[in-house]
Design a protein around this motif. Structure first.
Motif, PDB file in Angstrom:
ATOM      1  N   CYS A 167     -14.446   3.553  -3.079  1.00  0.00           N
ATOM      2  CA  CYS A 167     -13.309   3.198  -2.228  1.00  0.00           C
ATOM      3  C   CYS A 167     -13.280   4.018  -0.941  1.00  0.00           C
ATOM      4  N   ARG A 168     -13.632   5.287  -1.042  1.00  0.00           N
ATOM      5  CA  ARG A 168     -13.576   6.155   0.138  1.00  0.00           C
ATOM      6  C   ARG A 168     -14.512   5.685   1.253  1.00  0.00           C
ATOM      7  N   ARG A 169     -15.576   5.004   0.908  1.00  0.00           N
ATOM      8  CA  ARG A 169     -16.512   4.514   1.932  1.00  0.00           C
ATOM      9  C   ARG A 169     -16.272   3.044   2.263  1.00  0.00           C
ATOM     10  N   CYS A 170     -15.194   2.484   1.772  1.00  0.00           N
ATOM     11  CA  CYS A 170     -14.924   1.062   1.943  1.00  0.00           C
ATOM     12  C   CYS A 170     -14.228   0.775   3.271  1.00  0.00           C
ATOM     13  N   PRO A 171     -14.729  -0.192   4.026  1.00  0.00           N
ATOM     14  CA  PRO A 171     -14.122  -0.518   5.321  1.00  0.00           C
ATOM     15  C   PRO A 171     -12.804  -1.291   5.203  1.00  0.00           C
ATOM     16  N   VAL A 172     -12.497  -1.790   4.023  1.00  0.00           N
ATOM     17  CA  VAL A 172     -11.261  -2.575   3.859  1.00  0.00           C
ATOM     18  C   VAL A 172     -10.328  -1.936   2.825  1.00  0.00           C
ATOM     19  N   ARG A 173     -10.435  -0.633   2.674  1.00  0.00           N
ATOM     20  CA  ARG A 173      -9.625   0.085   1.689  1.00  0.00           C
ATOM     21  C   ARG A 173      -8.120  -0.143   1.898  1.00  0.00           C
ATOM     22  N   GLU A 174      -7.670  -0.094   3.133  1.00  0.00           N
ATOM     23  CA  GLU A 174      -6.235  -0.264   3.403  1.00  0.00           C
ATOM     24  C   GLU A 174      -5.751  -1.657   3.008  1.00  0.00           C
ATOM     25  N   GLU A 175      -6.555  -2.672   3.313  1.00  0.00           N
ATOM     26  CA  GLU A 175      -6.174  -4.033   2.945  1.00  0.00           C
ATOM     27  C   GLU A 175      -6.104  -4.182   1.425  1.00  0.00           C
ATOM     28  N   CYS A 176      -7.050  -3.583   0.741  1.00  0.00           N
ATOM     29  CA  CYS A 176      -7.094  -3.622  -0.716  1.00  0.00           C
ATOM     30  C   CYS A 176      -5.849  -2.958  -1.313  1.00  0.00           C
ATOM     31  N   LEU A 177      -5.508  -1.784  -0.810  1.00  0.00           N
ATOM     32  CA  LEU A 177      -4.329  -1.077  -1.307  1.00  0.00           C
ATOM     33  C   LEU A 177      -3.066  -1.864  -1.001  1.00  0.00           C
ATOM     34  N   ARG A 178      -2.985  -2.415   0.180  1.00  0.00           N
ATOM     35  CA  ARG A 178      -1.818  -3.220   0.552  1.00  0.00           C
ATOM     36  C   ARG A 178      -1.659  -4.413  -0.402  1.00  0.00           C
ATOM     37  N   CYS A 179      -2.760  -5.064  -0.731  1.00  0.00           N
ATOM     38  CA  CYS A 179      -2.742  -6.196  -1.657  1.00  0.00           C
ATOM     39  C   CYS A 179      -2.264  -5.742  -3.043  1.00  0.00           C
ATOM     40  N   ALA A 180      -2.774  -4.615  -3.503  1.00  0.00           N
ATOM     41  CA  ALA A 180      -2.395  -4.104  -4.821  1.00  0.00           C
ATOM     42  C   ALA A 180      -0.924  -3.696  -4.870  1.00  0.00           C
ATOM     43  N   MET A 181      -0.410  -3.193  -3.760  1.00  0.00           N
ATOM     44  CA  MET A 181       0.980  -2.741  -3.716  1.00  0.00           C
ATOM     45  C   MET A 181       1.961  -3.899  -3.517  1.00  0.00           C
ATOM     46  N   ALA A 182       1.482  -5.029  -3.035  1.00  0.00           N
ATOM     47  CA  ALA A 182       2.360  -6.149  -2.694  1.00  0.00           C
ATOM     48  C   ALA A 182       2.915  -6.864  -3.917  1.00  0.00           C
ATOM     49  N   GLY A 183       2.196  -6.853  -5.011  1.00  0.00           N
ATOM     50  CA  GLY A 183       2.638  -7.574  -6.197  1.00  0.00           C
ATOM     51  C   GLY A 183       3.781  -6.877  -6.910  1.00  0.00           C
ATOM     52  N   SER A 184       4.522  -7.645  -7.684  1.00  0.00           N
ATOM     53  CA  SER A 184       5.636  -7.050  -8.433  1.00  0.00           C
ATOM     54  C   SER A 184       5.125  -6.229  -9.613  1.00  0.00           C
ATOM     55  N   HIS A 185       3.926  -6.542 -10.092  1.00  0.00           N
ATOM     56  CA  HIS A 185       3.294  -5.761 -11.164  1.00  0.00           C
ATOM     57  C   HIS A 185       1.966  -5.243 -10.639  1.00  0.00           C
ATOM     58  N   PRO A 186       1.795  -3.924 -10.638  1.00  0.00           N
ATOM     59  CA  PRO A 186       0.534  -3.382 -10.125  1.00  0.00           C
ATOM     60  C   PRO A 186      -0.645  -3.910 -10.939  1.00  0.00           C
ATOM     61  N   PRO A 187      -1.715  -4.316 -10.266  1.00  0.00           N
ATOM     62  CA  PRO A 187      -2.882  -4.768 -11.011  1.00  0.00           C
ATOM     63  C   PRO A 187      -3.545  -3.597 -11.735  1.00  0.00           C
ATOM     64  N   ALA A 188      -4.271  -3.923 -12.772  1.00  0.00           N
ATOM     65  CA  ALA A 188      -4.980  -2.892 -13.535  1.00  0.00           C
ATOM     66  C   ALA A 188      -6.127  -2.341 -12.703  1.00  0.00           C
ATOM     67  N   GLY A 189      -6.519  -1.123 -12.999  1.00  0.00           N
ATOM     68  CA  GLY A 189      -7.703  -0.542 -12.400  1.00  0.00           C
ATOM     69  C   GLY A 189      -7.468   0.189 -11.094  1.00  0.00           C
ATOM     70  N   VAL A 190      -8.580   0.555 -10.470  1.00  0.00           N
ATOM     71  CA  VAL A 190      -8.577   1.281  -9.201  1.00  0.00           C
ATOM     72  C   VAL A 190      -8.647   0.253  -8.072  1.00  0.00           C
ATOM     73  N   TRP A 191      -7.666   0.289  -7.203  1.00  0.00           N
ATOM     74  CA  TRP A 191      -7.587  -0.599  -6.031  1.00  0.00           C
ATOM     75  C   TRP A 191      -7.212   0.266  -4.839  1.00  0.00           C
ATOM     76  N   GLY A 192      -7.904   0.097  -3.743  1.00  0.00           N
ATOM     77  CA  GLY A 192      -7.577   0.848  -2.538  1.00  0.00           C
ATOM     78  C   GLY A 192      -7.699   2.347  -2.716  1.00  0.00           C
ATOM     79  N   GLY A 193      -8.497   2.763  -3.669  1.00  0.00           N
ATOM     80  CA  GLY A 193      -8.711   4.186  -3.896  1.00  0.00           C
ATOM     81  C   GLY A 193      -7.671   4.862  -4.772  1.00  0.00           C
ATOM     82  N   LEU A 194      -6.762   4.082  -5.361  1.00  0.00           N
ATOM     83  CA  LEU A 194      -5.724   4.655  -6.218  1.00  0.00           C
ATOM     84  C   LEU A 194      -5.717   3.981  -7.582  1.00  0.00           C
ATOM     85  N   THR A 195      -5.419   4.759  -8.610  1.00  0.00           N
ATOM     86  CA  THR A 195      -5.276   4.218  -9.956  1.00  0.00           C
ATOM     87  C   THR A 195      -3.923   3.542 -10.094  1.00  0.00           C
TER      88      THR A 195
END
Length: 85
Positions: free
Chosen positions: A38-66
């Motif tokens: 994730c740290r070397r990912c060019p779209v990390r922010e978009e990934c984290l934003r997507c994971a944070m947008a849902g009412s239920h956090p998705p499983a796993g590591v998204w956007g560099g966060l568990t």
């Protein structure tokens, strides 16, 4: 599918890496390896934003966060979380 996903660094990694099972040392080490990708990912922010947008956090590591890290971040970002209204 979100257009940013095609540019994600995780596209070149084993998908299982991003879904550690358990909370022990092996799972923590696996999550850290996923975060390295994730740290070397060019779209990390978009990934984290997507994971944070849902009412239920998705499983796993998204956007560099568990899941737990995202849950904690969501609580800190919640209006009134700093004691002010």
């Amino acid at each position: 599918m979100d257009s940013w996903r095609a540019a994600a660094a995780c596209q070149e990694a084993d998908p299982d890496l991003f879904f550690p099972v358990g909370t022990g040392s092996p799972a923590l080490a696996q999550a850290e390896e996923a975060k390295k990708v994730c740290r070397r990912c060019p779209v990390r922010e978009e990934c984290l934003r997507c994971a944070m947008a849902g009412s239920h956090p998705p499983a796993g590591v998204w956007g560099g966060l568990t899941e737990n890290e995202r849950r904690s971040l969501r609580r800190r970002l919640r209006p009134g979380a700093d004691g002010r209204r």
